[in-house]
Design a protein around this motif. Structure first.
Motif, mmCIF file in Angstrom:
data_model
loop_
_atom_site.group_PDB
_atom_site.id
_atom_site.type_symbol
_atom_site.label_atom_id
_atom_site.label_comp_id
_atom_site.label_asym_id
_atom_site.label_seq_id
_atom_site.Cartn_x
_atom_site.Cartn_y
_atom_site.Cartn_z
ATOM 1 N N ARG A 170 -5.768 8.237 8.474
ATOM 2 C CA ARG A 170 -6.638 7.204 8.120
ATOM 3 C C ARG A 170 -6.218 6.939 6.450
ATOM 4 N NH1 ARG A 170 -12.404 7.854 10.243
ATOM 5 N NH2 ARG A 170 -11.981 7.627 12.355
ATOM 6 N N GLN A 171 -6.532 5.410 6.096
ATOM 7 C CA GLN A 171 -6.107 5.067 5.072
ATOM 8 C C GLN A 171 -7.297 4.237 4.196
ATOM 9 O OE1 GLN A 171 -2.154 3.485 4.968
ATOM 10 N NE2 GLN A 171 -1.723 4.198 2.910
ATOM 11 N N LEU B 100 -10.211 9.225 15.812
ATOM 12 C CA LEU B 100 -9.699 7.672 15.654
ATOM 13 C C LEU B 100 -9.825 6.697 16.616
ATOM 14 C CD1 LEU B 100 -8.008 8.986 13.148
ATOM 15 C CD2 LEU B 100 -6.166 7.373 14.183
ATOM 16 N N VAL C 191 -5.386 18.370 0.678
ATOM 17 C CA VAL C 191 -5.014 17.221 -0.382
ATOM 18 C C VAL C 191 -6.437 16.974 -0.743
ATOM 19 C CG1 VAL C 191 -4.366 14.784 -0.642
ATOM 20 C CG2 VAL C 191 -3.006 16.152 0.787
ATOM 21 N N ILE C 192 -6.644 17.078 -2.133
ATOM 22 C CA ILE C 192 -8.121 16.697 -2.592
ATOM 23 C C ILE C 192 -8.199 15.424 -3.353
ATOM 24 C CG2 ILE C 192 -8.747 19.301 -2.479
ATOM 25 C CD1 ILE C 192 -8.311 19.305 -5.662
ATOM 26 N N GLN D 289 0.912 -1.231 -0.089
ATOM 27 C CA GLN D 289 -0.062 0.126 -0.101
ATOM 28 C C GLN D 289 0.909 1.357 -0.160
ATOM 29 O OE1 GLN D 289 -2.687 -0.301 3.296
ATOM 30 N NE2 GLN D 289 -4.241 0.622 2.065
ATOM 31 N N ASN E 206 -0.743 19.599 5.153
ATOM 32 C CA ASN E 206 -1.940 20.139 5.918
ATOM 33 C C ASN E 206 -1.122 21.387 6.979
ATOM 34 O OD1 ASN E 206 -4.003 17.195 6.727
ATOM 35 N ND2 ASN E 206 -3.994 18.538 4.769
ATOM 36 N N THR F 38 0.571 14.145 3.409
ATOM 37 C CA THR F 38 -0.848 14.969 3.782
ATOM 38 C C THR F 38 -0.403 15.542 5.116
ATOM 39 O OG1 THR F 38 -1.830 13.119 2.730
ATOM 40 C CG2 THR F 38 -2.893 14.614 4.525
ATOM 41 N N GLN F 39 0.265 15.025 5.932
ATOM 42 C CA GLN F 39 0.568 15.781 7.216
ATOM 43 C C GLN F 39 1.373 17.024 7.006
ATOM 44 O OE1 GLN F 39 1.911 13.337 10.374
ATOM 45 N NE2 GLN F 39 1.809 15.175 11.679
ATOM 46 N N LEU G 35 0.471 9.455 3.649
ATOM 47 C CA LEU G 35 0.062 9.955 4.982
ATOM 48 C C LEU G 35 1.220 11.035 5.391
ATOM 49 C CD1 LEU G 35 -0.832 6.553 6.468
ATOM 50 C CD2 LEU G 35 -2.420 8.460 5.752
ATOM 51 N N LEU H 118 -10.308 9.727 4.452
ATOM 52 C CA LEU H 118 -9.211 8.808 3.630
ATOM 53 C C LEU H 118 -8.098 10.124 3.262
ATOM 54 C CD1 LEU H 118 -11.379 6.212 1.710
ATOM 55 C CD2 LEU H 118 -10.091 6.054 4.143
ATOM 56 N N LEU H 119 -8.380 11.119 3.315
ATOM 57 C CA LEU H 119 -7.606 12.203 2.561
ATOM 58 C C LEU H 119 -6.885 13.026 3.862
ATOM 59 C CD1 LEU H 119 -9.430 13.796 -0.417
ATOM 60 C CD2 LEU H 119 -7.584 11.995 -0.405
ATOM 61 N N THR H 120 -6.912 12.465 5.195
ATOM 62 C CA THR H 120 -6.199 12.946 6.211
ATOM 63 C C THR H 120 -4.918 12.189 6.435
ATOM 64 O OG1 THR H 120 -7.360 11.477 8.014
ATOM 65 C CG2 THR H 120 -8.370 13.473 7.248
ATOM 66 N N LYS I 227 -5.995 11.567 -4.378
ATOM 67 C CA LYS I 227 -4.686 10.594 -4.056
ATOM 68 C C LYS I 227 -5.116 9.705 -5.294
ATOM 69 C CE LYS I 227 -4.334 9.414 0.267
ATOM 70 N NZ LYS I 227 -3.879 8.984 1.579
ATOM 71 N N THR J 276 -10.901 15.213 14.236
ATOM 72 C CA THR J 276 -11.111 14.017 13.580
ATOM 73 C C THR J 276 -11.005 13.005 14.997
ATOM 74 O OG1 THR J 276 -9.782 14.853 11.606
ATOM 75 C CG2 THR J 276 -9.656 12.471 11.897
#
Lengths: 414, 414
Positions: free
Chosen positions: B17-18, A215, A36-37, A18, A30, A26-27, A23, B12-14, A39, A213
């Motif tokens: 999370r994947q 988790l 990120v719109i 994967q 951000n 994106t971090q 990830l 899924l764009l954060t 992937k 968010t």
């Protein structure tokens, strides 16, 4: 601004692997205020890669490609992105020298196809890669008349992360409007996800300017808060407002507001109190000790303990009376208590933990079902025993048990 | 045929999370002979979702959407896919009744917006979802004059997997040419990835009709083989040819050809020989025991052991002579041997394992660097001790040590 991340590599389209680079990216994006719109994950075939590049360039302002920069025939990211942009590749002669030098330093003869790693898209800056051989590329250009930032990064996470940190963050900051962003991560233990969300939603729904968010994993829920502001103080004030209300709501259950793991927090409390710990584990089979010793320096407060899978060893290492095992059974409240106090005395520690239970999948009865676990915590004066029936499979039951044991320690020590 | 998988959901764009649904879907599609050529991840915004749907429909023959089928305002997959296809949504009245019935059975009043889950894209079949409320959709249609199979699945993995298995596999088989496919998974221990690949490549490169994927984690390399054939026998013969050559090449190192983990194999051998095991762990802190007891029924051969983080407990539980600890230090060959034989005697088992080392990040010296580990295996007559310096961080060093201990047990018992 917004971004699309394109991960390249046929192995990322198998059931076995994967893309995880996105990830990290994106971090970082951000943090720079970039959303990120999309992937996209695409294989090594040039037609597909070209197509993915065109789509990404047409719909996002920043496009980051990772992978496909190596020396093999399958590494075609340079070629396809150049074609999508309608520009040529040129060879950088300094980079050719650097590639030869690198091969020589490794006492290797450089293979012919390695040279293509020195090719750059016209208009791009090459980004040095001290962690590998393939350089990255940075391109501030236009596509269909619109400004685009295009970044090519290597696929191996170690090289990609280093290159992004070293070369891309500062370049992006020059391009992007300044961002004042604050984040915070709150963690709570042993509260279900839906209960946690219900209790938290009352709070975070009042603050539209803070993004929350949630988790969840077994026995732990995390709240990730993010807020923007005209100044850094304003962003942090926004976060603080929500965080302090959440801290009040979950006063007892919240164990960390700084990203620490539960085992780190327990270790911190043990050290602070000058206390030592030993454990006697049956159904968790070493998981609790393994988690405690994940923390570097845990030998300062963790002495060790016993793995008492068999009844004989429950007697041998913790002095559990044979009659107790016979009358109440190995999975019982008094045996858990005897394990905790027994191991504490044997190891001469401040605290002792004992765990016994039925992790499954077999071994359950009507009376003692799979998931039943007793966890005891002894301090020499008093032994506290908790009984729970955890849901899920063997792995989940064992994890819950270790999590609850750590949480009992935290509550005892704080 | 080929496929694109589109995962929908802003979470899924954060960075947190994947999308994992695509791994399951890729495996199932590969089994049906379908190649996944693109994966797209998109958020909840309708303009982006519509764009992603159009791109996917234009470039893949099968398009699978997962997520965005629930009742909330953010759940817009139905609407956007219908718009991309240029057809309308209609309401299925049987499904409306089913939604009311489901809410009634759960003693809940149905919220108004729940009803939109009964909307279907004209031409689609609704796919029942006994695991949740949102039904899926199956559509055999055309886009730009080309035949397309379009599948809408819910996002939660449990619902998605059940629905794909129950409703999509058989429907796809009717559409797709019959596939005769064989697969095999070979695992080897304690061989580096590049060495393993070099030795394996000599073999698998001779067989272009068998696809070989290599996966590596610390101390373990996996070869995933896949082959197609006109008949099932032919596919299996192709696999067998490569698998048997790989088995010869890695005779000593190969521990599994059926997907079993190293701890399962060790457990299997222990049971087969009627042998029992105890362990004494220092630097691994319980990881070895934790791995051994991941296997259900491991209490038949694993008795337990001791966590001997402190020197005092090395003496107390394993009878390591104080003079030995003083002269050679806790991290030494003779102490590892004393731990293994000591715990074996104490626990009255056939075999005993002792592990001592420097897991880091601190505690290393010039003489005994971080990563130095001694692993001993005692059978009462003989004690074998292995010395290794493992690379990487604390987590990786501990994992390598547990992996090597399991591999020593496997070699001893096979």
């Amino acid at each position: 601004m917004n971004a699309e991340i394109v991960a390249i590599g046929s192995e990322l389209l198998t059931p076995f692997r994967q893309d995880t680079n996105s990830l990290f990216l994106t971090q970082r994006l951000n943090e720079l205020g970039v959303e990120v719109i999309f992937k996209t994950i695409v294989g090594d075939r040039p037609a597909h890669l070209l197509q993915a590049a065109r789509v990404a360039l047409s719909r996002a302002q920043i496009v980051i490609f990772s992978g496909g920069l190596g020396p093999t025939e399958d590494d075609l990211t340079r070629e396809c992105v150049a074609e999508a942009l309608g520009v040529e590749l040129r060879r950088d002669h300094e980079m050719v020298t650097a590639l030869y030098t690198r091969a020589a330093a490794l006492r290797m003869r450089m293979a012919e196809n390695n040279i293509k790693q020195a090719d750059y898209i016209v208009g791009a800056e090459l980004l040095k890669n001290p962690r590998g051989s393939a350089p990255g590329q940075w391109l501030d250009t236009t596509y269909d008349g619109l400004r685009k930032i295009v970044i090519l990064l290597p696929g191996p996470p170690f090289e990609m992360e280093g290159m992004f940190n070293d070369h891309c963050c500062d370049r992006l900051k020059l391009v992007l409007p300044e961002v004042r962003l604050a984040t915070c991560e709150l963690k709570i233990a042993m509260v279900g996800e839906s209960t946690a969300d219900m209790r938290a939603a009352k709070i975070y729904k009042q603050f539209a300017d803070v993004e929350t968010t949630i988790l969840a994993k077994a026995g732990e829920v995390q709240f990730h808060l993010t807020a923007h502001g005209a100044t850094q103080e304003e962003a942090e004030e926004k976060i603080e407002r929500v965080a302090s209300l959440l801290e009040d709501e979950f006063a007892d259950e919240m164990f960390s507001a700084g990203g620490e793991s539960l085992e780190q927090i327990v270790g911190y409390f043990l050290q602070m109190r000058g206390a030592t710990l030993a454990v006697a584990e049956s159904c968790t089979g070493g998981l609790l000790a393994e988690r405690i010793t994940r923390v570097g320096g845990s030998s300062r407060y963790f002495m060790g303990g016993a793995l008492v899978y068999s009844d004989a060893l429950k007697r041998e290492f913790c002095g559990v009376p044979p009659l107790l095992l016979a009358s109440d059974g190995a999975v019982s409240r008094p045996v858990a208590a005897a394990l905790a106090e027994g191991i504490r005395q044997r190891c001469k520690t401040t605290l002792g933990v004992g765990i016994t239970g039925v992790a499954g999948p077999t071994g359950g009865t009507d009376h003692k079902p799979v998931g039943l676990v007793y966890i005891a915590l002894a301090d020499g004066k008093h032994t506290e025993v908790v009984e729970r029936v955890f849901p899920g499979d063997r792995e989940r039951i064992r994890w819950y048990a270790s999590q609850l044991a750590l949480d009992l320690l935290r509550r005892k020590l704080r």
